[in-house]
Motif scaffolding. Structure first.
Motif, PDB file in Angstrom:
ATOM      1  N   ARG A 143      10.200 -30.148  -7.221  1.00  0.00           N
ATOM      2  CA  ARG A 143       9.330 -29.092  -7.753  1.00  0.00           C
ATOM      3  C   ARG A 143       9.078 -28.002  -6.706  1.00  0.00           C
ATOM      4  NH1 ARG A 143       5.629 -32.184  -9.341  1.00  0.00           N
ATOM      5  NH2 ARG A 143       4.105 -31.974  -7.669  1.00  0.00           N
ATOM      6  N   ASN A 144       8.911 -28.410  -5.454  1.00  0.00           N
ATOM      7  CA  ASN A 144       8.617 -27.440  -4.397  1.00  0.00           C
ATOM      8  C   ASN A 144       9.852 -26.696  -3.911  1.00  0.00           C
ATOM      9  OD1 ASN A 144       5.876 -28.121  -4.374  1.00  0.00           O
ATOM     10  ND2 ASN A 144       6.185 -29.780  -2.894  1.00  0.00           N
ATOM     11  N   ALA A 145      11.019 -27.337  -4.027  1.00  0.00           N
ATOM     12  CA  ALA A 145      12.247 -26.739  -3.500  1.00  0.00           C
ATOM     13  C   ALA A 145      13.001 -25.894  -4.519  1.00  0.00           C
ATOM     14  CB  ALA A 145      13.169 -27.832  -2.960  1.00  0.00           C
ATOM     15  N   THR A 146      12.640 -26.020  -5.798  1.00  0.00           N
ATOM     16  CA  THR A 146      13.334 -25.269  -6.847  1.00  0.00           C
ATOM     17  C   THR A 146      12.315 -24.589  -7.762  1.00  0.00           C
ATOM     18  OG1 THR A 146      13.375 -27.040  -8.509  1.00  0.00           O
ATOM     19  CG2 THR A 146      15.122 -27.056  -6.840  1.00  0.00           C
ATOM     20  N   SER A 147      12.810 -23.811  -8.700  1.00  0.00           N
ATOM     21  CA  SER A 147      11.936 -23.162  -9.680  1.00  0.00           C
ATOM     22  C   SER A 147      11.983 -23.892 -11.014  1.00  0.00           C
ATOM     23  CB  SER A 147      12.371 -21.703  -9.873  1.00  0.00           C
ATOM     24  OG  SER A 147      13.708 -21.636 -10.353  1.00  0.00           O
ATOM     25  N   LEU A 148      12.508 -25.128 -11.009  1.00  0.00           N
ATOM     26  CA  LEU A 148      12.649 -25.865 -12.263  1.00  0.00           C
ATOM     27  C   LEU A 148      11.299 -26.191 -12.897  1.00  0.00           C
ATOM     28  CD1 LEU A 148      15.504 -28.376 -11.379  1.00  0.00           C
ATOM     29  CD2 LEU A 148      15.635 -26.421 -12.921  1.00  0.00           C
ATOM     30  N   GLY A 149      10.280 -26.364 -12.068  1.00  0.00           N
ATOM     31  CA  GLY A 149       8.981 -26.724 -12.613  1.00  0.00           C
ATOM     32  C   GLY A 149       8.120 -25.545 -12.991  1.00  0.00           C
ATOM     33  N   THR A 150       8.636 -24.331 -12.881  1.00  0.00           N
ATOM     34  CA  THR A 150       7.842 -23.149 -13.199  1.00  0.00           C
ATOM     35  C   THR A 150       8.149 -22.670 -14.607  1.00  0.00           C
ATOM     36  OG1 THR A 150       9.518 -21.652 -12.294  1.00  0.00           O
ATOM     37  CG2 THR A 150       7.817 -22.435 -10.789  1.00  0.00           C
TER      38      THR A 150
ATOM     39  N   MET B 125      17.357 -38.371  -1.464  1.00  0.00           N
ATOM     40  CA  MET B 125      16.146 -39.184  -1.394  1.00  0.00           C
ATOM     41  C   MET B 125      16.379 -40.603  -1.903  1.00  0.00           C
ATOM     42  SD  MET B 125      12.986 -36.569  -2.073  1.00  0.00           S
ATOM     43  CE  MET B 125      11.865 -37.782  -1.370  1.00  0.00           C
ATOM     44  N   SER B 126      17.389 -40.802  -2.737  1.00  0.00           N
ATOM     45  CA  SER B 126      17.749 -42.155  -3.158  1.00  0.00           C
ATOM     46  C   SER B 126      18.224 -42.964  -1.958  1.00  0.00           C
ATOM     47  CB  SER B 126      18.845 -42.113  -4.233  1.00  0.00           C
ATOM     48  OG  SER B 126      18.399 -41.484  -5.399  1.00  0.00           O
TER      49      SER B 126
ATOM     50  N   PHE C  99       7.770 -40.355  -7.220  1.00  0.00           N
ATOM     51  CA  PHE C  99       6.823 -39.242  -7.291  1.00  0.00           C
ATOM     52  C   PHE C  99       7.015 -38.286  -6.112  1.00  0.00           C
ATOM     53  CE2 PHE C  99       4.035 -42.612  -9.448  1.00  0.00           C
ATOM     54  CZ  PHE C  99       4.571 -42.307 -10.685  1.00  0.00           C
ATOM     55  N   LYS C 100       7.363 -38.853  -4.964  1.00  0.00           N
ATOM     56  CA  LYS C 100       7.646 -38.028  -3.788  1.00  0.00           C
ATOM     57  C   LYS C 100       8.874 -37.158  -4.041  1.00  0.00           C
ATOM     58  CE  LYS C 100       8.688 -38.450   1.176  1.00  0.00           C
ATOM     59  NZ  LYS C 100       8.909 -39.412   2.282  1.00  0.00           N
ATOM     60  N   CYS C 101       9.884 -37.741  -4.671  1.00  0.00           N
ATOM     61  CA  CYS C 101      11.108 -37.008  -5.009  1.00  0.00           C
ATOM     62  C   CYS C 101      10.805 -35.889  -6.005  1.00  0.00           C
ATOM     63  CB  CYS C 101      12.148 -37.969  -5.587  1.00  0.00           C
ATOM     64  SG  CYS C 101      13.724 -37.197  -6.015  1.00  0.00           S
TER      65      CYS C 101
ATOM     66  N   HIS D 230       1.050 -40.694  -3.947  1.00  0.00           N
ATOM     67  CA  HIS D 230       1.358 -39.621  -4.898  1.00  0.00           C
ATOM     68  C   HIS D 230       0.741 -39.859  -6.277  1.00  0.00           C
ATOM     69  CE1 HIS D 230       4.350 -37.610  -2.313  1.00  0.00           C
ATOM     70  NE2 HIS D 230       4.561 -38.832  -1.861  1.00  0.00           N
ATOM     71  N   LEU D 231       0.113 -41.014  -6.460  1.00  0.00           N
ATOM     72  CA  LEU D 231      -0.367 -41.379  -7.788  1.00  0.00           C
ATOM     73  C   LEU D 231      -1.501 -40.483  -8.270  1.00  0.00           C
ATOM     74  CD1 LEU D 231       0.264 -43.344  -9.990  1.00  0.00           C
ATOM     75  CD2 LEU D 231      -1.391 -44.932  -9.021  1.00  0.00           C
ATOM     76  N   SER D 232      -2.329 -39.998  -7.354  1.00  0.00           N
ATOM     77  CA  SER D 232      -3.467 -39.178  -7.749  1.00  0.00           C
ATOM     78  C   SER D 232      -3.164 -37.694  -7.790  1.00  0.00           C
ATOM     79  CB  SER D 232      -4.633 -39.417  -6.785  1.00  0.00           C
ATOM     80  OG  SER D 232      -4.266 -39.059  -5.461  1.00  0.00           O
ATOM     81  N   LYS D 233      -1.912 -37.337  -7.448  1.00  0.00           N
ATOM     82  CA  LYS D 233      -1.526 -35.926  -7.421  1.00  0.00           C
ATOM     83  C   LYS D 233      -0.768 -35.532  -8.668  1.00  0.00           C
ATOM     84  CE  LYS D 233      -1.084 -36.045  -2.381  1.00  0.00           C
ATOM     85  NZ  LYS D 233      -0.182 -35.850  -1.229  1.00  0.00           N
ATOM     86  N   ASN D 234      -0.761 -34.245  -8.983  1.00  0.00           N
ATOM     87  CA  ASN D 234      -0.017 -33.754 -10.148  1.00  0.00           C
ATOM     88  C   ASN D 234       1.439 -33.559  -9.798  1.00  0.00           C
ATOM     89  OD1 ASN D 234      -2.299 -33.648 -11.807  1.00  0.00           O
ATOM     90  ND2 ASN D 234      -2.903 -31.673 -10.949  1.00  0.00           N
TER      91      ASN D 234
END
Length: 430
Positions: free
Chosen positions: A154-161, A323-324, A147-149, A426-430
């Protein structure tokens, strides 16, 4: 002890096989997890089942034996022959399992690269397994980092937008076909999460939405959650609706087709139906002017999506790889920390014992006890400082497990004493 993941997805199976492998209820998931854990070789397990994949994420004493036993149980459940499953399955262990899980969580292995639903589905699967007692510390740790990965990607790229889901892909295909969507009616069947996403995309694309579901109350509640007007039609009128609207998207959890040749009326206009459910909601139907798209048929839009996101994906994959490696360093550091803590704890117990003995024998005065304890603790802290520092550095080396085991034996440490619960933040975060 190893991580083991058995994966079936759009990459190695067609929709017919995925339908057979899909788990439609929590009861089926719970039963299957209990079966694969009862042999004692597989120690922890999480089962992720979506429209595009089945992932069996485990911790195993023997990955080879676990994989065989899991596939045998899956063959019984799905009625697909063991040899067929073994040939199709992607099986990952240790480093490969970690990298694969991080790739899945970051939506890099999805049919639509960057889709945002998968990490939520993985969290739900993890929560379910935890609630049933099917996973423990080792799985908690790998899920935490997965979840951290995903959050880092998501924060470093625009893939999640933007709109990147199976639902949005279906709507994009419909919009591409219809062109002018203003006033065009689109029927949505089902009142679950996928239907909610579908409605959002239909409304933003200019369609007029009609919603129907077996659970009319749930459908009405879903319709009321939108500011725009959505017509809710009784499920009994499904056949009539299918003969009136040009666009239909279905995403129910029915275990069998709900739309067949028998309840599909003949019409004299073009109809475009999108079946984004697994198992499929739409049977094989041959009618004039009817085009049916399943999940696999949306591949053309997916390919376009992938080409547009290629550069972002490169960045994302580099994050996953980095991150692996970090995960294993972090994992080893978690094993080292309680060992170091135990050394200090045992030293404190020796100090307590010897100081009490010295007072009892009259070697020291009782009023000097506090100062003597402080002096002893200072000596121990200085004595253990360098070994502790070296131990933490050793956590980054391949010999870590051997060194830790040796120290535990030398100082009579029980590895169970070092088992500290780690909560996934990270479990409670989106």
């Amino acid at each position: 002890m190893s991580y083991l993941i058995i994966s079936f997805s759009h990459k190695n199976t067609d929709i017919e096989m995925r339908e057979k492998l899909a788990f439609g209820s929590d009861e089926e998931k719970d039963r299957f997890l209990k079966l694969i854990l009862e042999d004692g070789i597989t120690k922890e397990a999480v089962l992720l089942s979506t429209c595009n994949r089945v992932e069996i994420i485990t911790r195993s004493l023997n990955p080879n034996n676990s994989a065989k036993l899991i596939l045998k149980q899956l063959a019984i459940y799905s009625s697909v022959e063991y040899d067929v499953l073994y040939k199709r399955a992607d099986i990952y262990d240790n480093d490969g399992a970690v990298h694969h899980l991080f790739t899945v969580a970051s939506a890099l292995d999805s049919l639509v690269i960057g889709e945002t639903q998968i990490v939520g589905q993985l969290k739900d699967a993890f929560r379910f397994s935890q609630s049933k007692g099917h996973c423990d510390q080792k799985i908690i740790r790998i899920m935490h980092y997965a979840f951290k990965c995903a959050a880092t990607v998501r924060n470093a790229t625009s893939l999640g937008t933007g709109s990147v889901s199976v639902a949005s892909t279906a709507v994009a295909k419909a919009k591409d076909i219809i062109k002018n969507t203003c006033g065009v009616k689109a029927l949505v069947i089902g009142a679950g999460e996928m239907s909610e996403l579908t409605i959002k995309h239909l409304l933003s694309s200019g369609f007029d939405v009609i919603l129907t579901s077996r659970d009319i109350k749930k459908a009405q509640n879903l319709a009321n959650s939108f500011e725009e007007n959505i017509d809710v039609a009784p499920y009994e009128s499904l056949s009539t609706l299918l003969g009136q609207v040009p666009v239909m998207i279905t995403a129910t959890s029915a275990p069998y087709p709900i739309i067949t040749e028998d309840n599909t009326p003949d019409v004299d206009f073009q109809r475009y139906w999108f079946d984004i459910a697994v198992p499929r909601d739409i049977d094989d139907i041959n009618k004039f002017g009817l085009e049916i798209y399943s999940v696999d048929d949306l591949q053309d839009i997916v390919n376009e999506n992938m080409s547009l996101r290629a550069e972002q994906a490169k960045t994302a994959y580099s994050i996953v790889s980095k991150m692996s490696l970090e995960f294993y360093d972090w994992l080893k550091s978690l094993d080292i920390e309680p060992v170091v803590k135990n050394l200090y704890t045992k030293a404190d117990s020796v100090i307590d014992k010897k100081v009490e003995h010295a007072i009892k024998k009259g070697f020291i005065r009782a009023e000097d006890e506090e100062n003597i304890r402080k002096l002893c603790q200072t000596v121990i802290t200085e004595y253990l400082h360098t070994p502790s520092k070296k131990l933490k550095n050793i956590s980054k080396n391949m010999e870590c497990d051997i060194v830790v085991g040796t120290i535990q034996n030398m100082f009579a440490q029980n590895s169970d004493e070092n088992h500290e619960q780690y909560k996934c933040e990270h479990l409670s975060k989106n």
